[in-house]
Design a protein around this motif. Structure first.
Motif, PDB file in Angstrom:
ATOM      1  N   LEU A 147      36.326  47.762  32.111  1.00  0.00           N
ATOM      2  CA  LEU A 147      37.455  47.080  32.749  1.00  0.00           C
ATOM      3  C   LEU A 147      38.726  47.292  31.932  1.00  0.00           C
ATOM      4  O   LEU A 147      39.794  47.568  32.494  1.00  0.00           O
ATOM      5  N   ASP A 166      42.134  49.031  33.223  1.00  0.00           N
ATOM      6  CA  ASP A 166      43.383  48.262  33.179  1.00  0.00           C
ATOM      7  C   ASP A 166      44.422  48.948  32.294  1.00  0.00           C
ATOM      8  O   ASP A 166      45.625  48.888  32.579  1.00  0.00           O
ATOM      9  N   SER A 222      38.947  48.198  39.240  1.00  0.00           N
ATOM     10  CA  SER A 222      39.122  47.025  38.389  1.00  0.00           C
ATOM     11  C   SER A 222      38.558  45.772  39.067  1.00  0.00           C
ATOM     12  O   SER A 222      37.849  44.974  38.449  1.00  0.00           O
ATOM     13  N   LEU A 223      38.869  45.613  40.357  1.00  0.00           N
ATOM     14  CA  LEU A 223      38.368  44.445  41.102  1.00  0.00           C
ATOM     15  C   LEU A 223      36.848  44.461  41.205  1.00  0.00           C
ATOM     16  O   LEU A 223      36.191  43.412  41.086  1.00  0.00           O
ATOM     17  N   GLU A 240      35.437  43.392  37.915  1.00  0.00           N
ATOM     18  CA  GLU A 240      35.637  41.956  37.687  1.00  0.00           C
ATOM     19  C   GLU A 240      34.523  41.124  38.323  1.00  0.00           C
ATOM     20  O   GLU A 240      34.164  40.067  37.816  1.00  0.00           O
ATOM     21  N   LYS A 241      33.987  41.625  39.442  1.00  0.00           N
ATOM     22  CA  LYS A 241      32.906  40.907  40.135  1.00  0.00           C
ATOM     23  C   LYS A 241      31.624  40.863  39.313  1.00  0.00           C
ATOM     24  O   LYS A 241      30.767  40.006  39.524  1.00  0.00           O
ATOM     25  N   LEU A 289      35.684  36.435  32.175  1.00  0.00           N
ATOM     26  CA  LEU A 289      36.799  37.164  32.793  1.00  0.00           C
ATOM     27  C   LEU A 289      38.126  36.440  32.532  1.00  0.00           C
ATOM     28  O   LEU A 289      39.143  37.074  32.235  1.00  0.00           O
ATOM     29  N   TYR A 313      39.103  37.106  29.007  1.00  0.00           N
ATOM     30  CA  TYR A 313      39.596  38.485  28.899  1.00  0.00           C
ATOM     31  C   TYR A 313      41.058  38.580  29.369  1.00  0.00           C
ATOM     32  O   TYR A 313      41.907  39.163  28.693  1.00  0.00           O
ATOM     33  N   LYS A 314      41.337  37.980  30.518  1.00  0.00           N
ATOM     34  CA  LYS A 314      42.695  38.050  31.078  1.00  0.00           C
ATOM     35  C   LYS A 314      43.696  37.294  30.210  1.00  0.00           C
ATOM     36  O   LYS A 314      44.849  37.720  30.063  1.00  0.00           O
TER      37      LYS A 314
END
Length: 251
Positions: A26, A30, A179-180, A183-184, A191, A194-195
């Motif tokens: 990821l 990103d 990326s999406l 994320e799942k 998550l 991470y963000k």
């Protein structure tokens, strides 16, 4: 008999090693998106600033035109007043030859003098209005020239931005989709962390490798025991100094 659907893999079923791999993947995607955005540089902001400036200049220019029009109407109004005063003077002058006494003569003479003063006052106002009109015309000319230059700059910047977006849009859309999907696979709590780390990190790196016995983000030294724990891939370990998630380079 109904066909049994394939079971969905729960994010909680992932091992720590799989979670770390998902996080690193990821981060890689990103970072590629970040590079595309960097490629656009300050262009989007420059375009926005120019759009705001053009809008402001257009508003100012039209305001000048409205003020000029208003003053020109005032000049026309004063000219009409002068014409009326001149007509009255002509009328009173004709009446003077038919007066019966000095009293009537003086009264008419005062009316003539009053109308002459009105004419002088109107002429003064006309002169003032024309001076203002001249100033506004000069300012509007300068504003219009600046507006045309800014419009040309805006058109150029928009073209540059459109070309860059066209070149990178498809790639960015694919990366964002990847990326999406990744994320799942990552549990919400991890998550979110991470963000949060990524948002606060200067270079957008939330997941970094251990390089030369140091954090790949802040370059702080990592003790040997801590490095063993990272290589074991048994738990999520973050840098004690910058808070980034640390991973084994061989992962």
């Amino acid at each position: 008999m109904a066909k049994k659907e394939n079971p969905v893999v729960e994010t909680t079923d992932l091992s720590v090693e799989e979670k770390l791999k998902a996080l690193f993947s990821l981060q890689s995607i990103d970072s590629q998106i970040d590079n595309i955005i960097k490629l656009r540089g300050e262009l989007p902001l420059e375009v926005q600033d120019l759009e705001d400036e053009v809008m402001g200049l257009e508003t100012r220019y039209h305001k000048y035109l409205d003020e000029i029009k208003n003053l020109e109407q005032k000049v026309s109004g004063k000219k009409i007043e002068i014409k009326k005063a001149e007509d009255l003077i002509k009328k009173y002058t004709e009446q003077q030859s038919n007066v019966r006494n000095n009293r009537e003569y003086d009264a008419i003479n005062k009316e003539i003098e009053f109308q002459q003063l009105e004419i002088q006052l109107c002429e003064k106002h006309i002169k003032e209005f024309n001076t203002q009109i001249e100033q506004l015309k000069n300012e509007s000319t300068v504003t219009k020239e600046t507006l045309e230059k800014r419009k040309a700059d805006l058109e150029l910047k928009r073209k540059e931005l459109a070309e860059i977006i066209e070149e990178t849009q498809k790639e960015e859309e694919q990366l964002r989709e990847q990326s999406l999907n990744l994320e799942k696979l990552i549990e919400p709590r991890l998550l979110t962390a991470y963000k949060r780390i990524r948002k606060n990190a200067r270079n957008g790196l939330a997941v970094v490798k251990v390089q030369r016995d140091a954090c790949g983000g802040c370059f702080a030294k990592i003790p040997p025991q801590r490095q063993l724990e990272i290589r074991s891939r048994k738990k999520i370990i973050v840098c004690e100094y910058c808070g980034r998630i640390l991973i084994d380079p061989e992962l």
